[in-house]
Structure formats: C-alpha cells, structure tokens
Design a protein around this motif. Sequence first.
Motif, PDB file in Angstrom:
ATOM      1  N   MET A   1      59.286   9.456  15.439  1.00 21.42           N
ATOM      2  CA  MET A   1      58.619   9.911  14.224  1.00 21.42           C
ATOM      3  C   MET A   1      57.544  10.936  14.594  1.00 21.42           C
ATOM      4  SD  MET A   1      56.714   7.682  11.250  1.00 21.42           S
ATOM      5  CE  MET A   1      58.274   6.940  10.785  1.00 21.42           C
ATOM      6  N   PHE A   2      57.449  11.972  13.800  1.00 19.49           N
ATOM      7  CA  PHE A   2      56.496  13.039  14.081  1.00 19.49           C
ATOM      8  C   PHE A   2      55.074  12.636  13.691  1.00 19.49           C
ATOM      9  CE2 PHE A   2      60.214  16.070  13.207  1.00 19.49           C
ATOM     10  CZ  PHE A   2      60.619  16.009  14.539  1.00 19.49           C
ATOM     11  N   ASP A   3      54.117  13.076  14.501  1.00 20.53           N
ATOM     12  CA  ASP A   3      52.694  12.928  14.199  1.00 20.53           C
ATOM     13  C   ASP A   3      52.268  14.149  13.377  1.00 20.53           C
ATOM     14  OD1 ASP A   3      49.821  13.099  14.360  1.00 20.53           O
ATOM     15  OD2 ASP A   3      49.888  11.720  16.060  1.00 20.53           O
ATOM     16  N   SER A   4      51.653  13.919  12.221  1.00 23.13           N
ATOM     17  CA  SER A   4      51.282  15.044  11.349  1.00 23.13           C
ATOM     18  C   SER A   4      50.308  16.003  12.036  1.00 23.13           C
ATOM     19  CB  SER A   4      50.670  14.519  10.044  1.00 23.13           C
ATOM     20  OG  SER A   4      49.484  13.788  10.295  1.00 23.13           O
ATOM     21  N   GLU A  41      57.737  17.654  21.267  1.00 21.02           N
ATOM     22  CA  GLU A  41      59.093  17.895  21.790  1.00 21.02           C
ATOM     23  C   GLU A  41      59.755  16.576  22.183  1.00 21.02           C
ATOM     24  OE1 GLU A  41      58.947  22.430  23.524  1.00 21.02           O
ATOM     25  OE2 GLU A  41      58.239  20.816  24.819  1.00 21.02           O
ATOM     26  N   ARG A  42      58.970  15.628  22.717  1.00 21.23           N
ATOM     27  CA  ARG A  42      59.548  14.314  23.039  1.00 21.23           C
ATOM     28  C   ARG A  42      60.012  13.618  21.760  1.00 21.23           C
ATOM     29  NH1 ARG A  42      55.193  14.086  26.759  1.00 21.23           N
ATOM     30  NH2 ARG A  42      53.965  12.828  25.280  1.00 21.23           N
ATOM     31  N   ALA A  43      59.197  13.723  20.692  1.00 18.93           N
ATOM     32  CA  ALA A  43      59.581  13.107  19.421  1.00 18.93           C
ATOM     33  C   ALA A  43      60.816  13.790  18.845  1.00 18.93           C
ATOM     34  CB  ALA A  43      58.423  13.181  18.427  1.00 18.93           C
ATOM     35  N   ALA A  44      60.920  15.127  19.051  1.00 16.36           N
ATOM     36  CA  ALA A  44      62.066  15.873  18.529  1.00 16.36           C
ATOM     37  C   ALA A  44      63.304  15.672  19.393  1.00 16.36           C
ATOM     38  CB  ALA A  44      61.733  17.361  18.436  1.00 16.36           C
ATOM     39  N   GLY A  45      63.097  15.341  20.652  1.00 13.47           N
ATOM     40  CA  GLY A  45      64.215  15.135  21.572  1.00 13.47           C
ATOM     41  C   GLY A  45      64.799  16.421  22.107  1.00 13.47           C
TER      42      GLY A  45
END
Length: 316
Positions: A1-4, A41-45
């Motif tokens: 999940m992305f951090d705002s 980028e880790r959250a986006a994969g």
Amino acid sequence: MFDSRHIQTFAEVVRTGSYAATARDLGYTQPAISQQMKALERAAGTPLFVRAGRGLRLTDAGQVLARHATGILSTIATAHGQLKAITRLESGRVRVCAFPAANATLLPATVARVAASHPGIRVELLEEEPPDSLRALREGRCDLALAFSAGHGGDAAEADGDSDEGLVEMPLLDDPLMVLLPADHALAGSSRAELGELEQERWIAGCRHCRGHFVAACAEAGFAPDIAFATDDNLAVQELVAAGAGIALVPGMTLPLLRHTGLVARPLAPAVGRRVSAFVLEGHETAPVTALLLRTLSEAAADMERAASGFPRSEA
C-alpha cells in the motif's frame, strides 16, 4: 500500500526533475528524498525512475503513477477537509428516530438550536414508537433514538424481548402522565385525580406500548379500564375527550400541544410517569455530531421541564 507522503514527494520529484531540487523545495535532505522514493518503489514493486544524464526519467510504471498522483492527492485533501469539517461541526448528518410526542415537542426545539449554532449540520427525523425506535438504531437506520420507559411494563428496550446491551442511555426528562378531562367533568375542579376514582370511565388509549403501561397502572389501582377507542393521534384524542367520548391519559410533555377548548389536564395521585431518554450505540456517543445532538437534547429537555413546572394545567 502506498504512503500518501511518498506520493506527495513523488509528485514533487516529477515536477522538479531531480531529488536535489525536490529536497530544496520541501526542506528535506537529498538522501531523505532518495529513501522515500526507494520505499515507494518497493511498494510499487518496480522502479519508477531511471537516470537520464543529470536528471531523472520516468519509467513506464512511473508514468502510470504520475498520471494518478494528482488525483490521489486531491482525493486525500478532499477527504481530509471533509473530516476536519465534521470534527469542527461545520458539516455532518445525524438521523434521529423518536416517538410522536418527542417529534412534536422536544425535537423541534433541539433542531432549531442546532441550526442556529451549527447551520452546516443536517438533522433528519424518523418516527417510531419504542421499542421499534431502538430496533431502528440497532439496524443502522438511525444514529440516535428517543424512547421512553415506565415503572409499568419494563424498560423500553426490553418491551419486546430485546435488551439494552450495546446501547448507551442518556436520561433526558421525567414525563408525568396527566388525565385529560372535559372541562365539565366532575373532577375538572380538583387539583389532581386518583386513578381509582376513574374506574367507571370510558377511556381513549394511545399506542400499543403506552396502552400496556396504562393497563398496568389501572391494574395496580384495582380495575381493568373500559377502553372504547385507541388512537396514536394526539389531535384525535383531544377531539374525542372534548366530545365526551371518554377520557385519556396523556404525557405531560404534550400539554403545550393542547389546542382544543374545553379540556383540562390533571396530574395523577399517586403520580404515574415515564422516563424519556436518548439512546446511541455504545462507542458512538463521542462522535462530534452525535455528541452535539446529545448536549442540545439535554438543554432542550431541561427547558421543557422548567416550562412544564409553570404550565397551566386547568386550560387548553
């Protein structure tokens, strides 16, 4: 999940074209910006930027995220603004389910106070007798319920086998029951009426729940009432009593609604009454709009009790 926060920083990197410029604009160090983008980028994969000379170029994934970033941030800002408006009581909605007498007396005064102090708050009214009003609260059809309980017939929440588990009760006022009589009745000149003196009368009964309390009170006085009519309509009760069709027990809170000439209201001896309370689901009493309505209901109920203490009960 992305951090705002990472999305906001990402949007700035896209706008400025570099970590260094973003760091200057946001007041961070360049390594801090770099760490945020690595976390994103880790959250986006997948990578979002590649080096292009001294600047940065978006990858295909970065371009997709960039197209959505403005909308994401706008939605978050809108939600944040709406939440602040609710907590500051600038907007919001509360649904109240109450019995007819409360909707005609206590609620109008409450709604007027809320509208004057917090015009952005919307109060919606439903009408149900208890225990149906409490059932509506449990089922999510309202946010706050007004109900009454009496010494006869048990608590409002328990009348149909329900319990008050999971509900928070805030008592608002004690509402005495009054005998409504034609002005030419033999007891019209008395300061109060004993229920036992009315054994031979014909009666006009109210709602099912009220009727149960009334019958129980008569049983304690040693008789079973002759109920000739039953109606929930306060105006119909007045008309029937004025016409000599019978007498009635009416809640004290409805006395200001008496408009028919030739009627008198007398308190019972011994007194018979009911407790009027507000109910909310446990944990909801601290919600800003609900807390506001509870406070305002309490203020309006106190005013109603003060007014009732000086209300002329010998005329309508």
